[in-house]
Write a protein that holds these residues in place. Structure first.
Motif, short mmCIF file in Angstrom:
data_model
loop_
_atom_site.label_atom_id
_atom_site.label_comp_id
_atom_site.label_asym_id
_atom_site.label_seq_id
_atom_site.Cartn_x
_atom_site.Cartn_y
_atom_site.Cartn_z
N PRO A 92 33.57 11.44 -37.04
CA PRO A 92 32.89 11.09 -35.79
C PRO A 92 33.75 11.43 -34.57
O PRO A 92 34.97 11.55 -34.67
CB PRO A 92 32.68 9.57 -35.91
CG PRO A 92 33.74 9.12 -36.86
CD PRO A 92 33.95 10.24 -37.81
N ALA A 93 33.10 11.59 -33.44
CA ALA A 93 33.81 11.88 -32.19
C ALA A 93 34.81 10.76 -31.90
O ALA A 93 34.57 9.59 -32.20
CB ALA A 93 32.81 12.01 -31.04
N GLY A 94 35.93 11.15 -31.33
CA GLY A 94 36.95 10.17 -30.96
C GLY A 94 37.97 9.91 -32.03
O GLY A 94 39.08 9.46 -31.74
N ALA A 95 37.65 10.14 -33.29
CA ALA A 95 38.60 9.92 -34.39
C ALA A 95 39.50 11.14 -34.55
O ALA A 95 39.07 12.28 -34.34
CB ALA A 95 37.85 9.65 -35.69
N ASP A 96 40.75 10.90 -34.93
CA ASP A 96 41.67 12.01 -35.18
C ASP A 96 42.43 11.86 -36.49
O ASP A 96 43.37 12.57 -36.77
CB ASP A 96 42.66 12.17 -34.02
CG ASP A 96 43.44 10.90 -33.71
OD1 ASP A 96 43.59 10.06 -34.61
OD2 ASP A 96 43.91 10.75 -32.56
#
Length: 410
Positions: A108-112
């Protein structure tokens, strides 16, 4: 043109065999491509993966939020959603938050990074504890990290295995260009040869060579056709030979390659047009009188009449040639896995002849013992009892008991 029975070395014969051109390419489904050789380089039409994915079951997080986490002092994160397989995530990971994710799920967006589920403890429906920190991009396969769009995927000449099929399918390739399988005519010659279904009369033998050679051709990925047995008749042999050269890529005969009044193969060959004799006589044992030729780019192989000699020459030269014709490198034969072992008994060999000794292997606590399979050179049962071939170099006078040798498994 090589003269009749001008003996050449096995290495020189291999050099001449490299002059053949490979088969023409054809396009086939990847599901039919196992064992085939690519006729052109394949480049990837897309990134693999097409966007970042998780490589583990766990939680998508910001790596910084797990810094310093331990079992005694875990990091506490809010659980704000989950990723469903096959669906685009509709949530964004904020600082201090985590999103549950399965193996292969889109990041998901924001996760790294992704924390493995083994290093988490779910407190309730809204919170988890993380007991081990993760670094940036940990447990994440980034877009194009496996294969980049436009990057080389598989090189020409690569033999297709199940893993290559999987890689091609993963980037959406359904067809590949491969070298066509060689079509091979297998011809047995001689008045004494009869079909295997018949009871041999006085002085006759069943056609073991035709069937064993056809089996070897098939095992090499080529397409054999056993033509009717040809008697010792020049007209019949010429007709069969011309017909085979017209319809097949390779013509393999057995018999008729030794010096003698009844041996007609060389006479027939030399009277045909566009025939080049590459070798008639190779410095090997068994199989010295083997013949190799070329006609309009098509290969001609005349094997010795003795079944053992015929099979060994086929293993050493015909098998590598067939693999070469449909895309492989021309390897030094015989082909097969190589195993090291200790020779059980001393052996004499003849200087100037490369010898192929039938051996069986015995494995024990001390390792692998190599035992020569004794028997007269024409005994076909010695090949069936053999596990492999021991190659004795031409410059070697003999091998000593206890010496470490290399065996090519059949």
């Amino acid at each position: 043109m090589t003269e009749f029975l001008e003996v050449i070395s096995s290495d020189e014969l291999r050099r001449r065999l490299e002059g053949f051109c490979r088969m023409s390419p054809e396009s086939i489904s990847i599901d039919d491509a196992i064992g085939r050789y690519l006729a052109e380089d394949v480049v990837s039409p897309e990134d693999l993966p097409e966007q970042p994915r998780s490589t583990v079951d766990g939680y998508a997080v910001k790596a910084n939020d797990t810094f310093g986490a331990s079992e005694s002092l875990p990091a506490l994160l809010r659980l704000t959603g989950s990723v469903e397989m096959g669906k685009q995530p509709d949530t964004t990971v904020q600082t201090g938050a985590a999103v549950q994710i399965p193996t292969g799920g889109f990041l998901p967006a924001g996760a790294d990074a992704v924390v493995m589920v083994e290093y988490t403890d779910r407190l309730d429906s809204t919170q988890i504890e993380v007991s081990k920190p993760v670094t940036l991009r940990a447990n994440v396969l980034d877009q194009g990290e496996d294969i980049r769009k436009g990057a080389p995927l598989l090189p020409s000449g690569r033999r297709i295995r199940p893993q290559e099929v999987g890689l091609l399918a993963a980037v959406g390739i359904t067809k590949v260009r491969v070298f066509r399988r060689p079509r091979v005519a297998v011809i047995s010659t001689g008045d004494e040869i009869v079909e295997v279904e018949r009871k041999p009369g006085p002085g006759q033998i069943r056609d073991a060579n035709g069937h064993s050679v056809a089996a070897l051709v098939r095992a090499c990925g080529a397409e054999p056709t056993c033509l009717p047995i040809v008697p010792d008749d020049e007209s019949a042999l010429r007709h069969t030979f011309e017909n085979a050269l017209e319809h097949y890529d390779v013509v393999v005969l057995s018999g008729g390659s030794s010096v003698g009044m009844r041996d007609l193969v060389v006479d027939v060959l030399t009277r045909l047009t566009n025939i080049e004799i590459l070798a008639h006589g190779v410095a090997i044992r068994p199989g010295k009188p083997a013949l190799f030729g070329r006609s309009n780019g098509k290969a001609i192989v005349d094997l010795p009449g003795h079944p053992v000699s015929a099979l060994i020459v086929a293993q050493v030269f015909l098998a590598p040639l067939l693999h070469f014709l449909h895309g492989a490198a021309l390897e030094r034969g015989p082909l097969g896995q190589r195993v090291a072992g200790r020779l059980s008994t001393s052996m004499h060999s003849t200087i100037g002849l490369e010898e192929y000794v039938r051996v069986r292997l015995e494995r024990n606590a001390a390792g692998v013992e190599v035992h020569p399979v004794f028997g007269k050179s024409s005994m076909l049962s010695t090949m069936a009892r053999a596990d492999g071939l021991l190659v004795v170099p031409a410059e070697t006078e003999g091998l000593s008991a206890g010496q470490t040798v290399e065996v090519v498994l059949l």
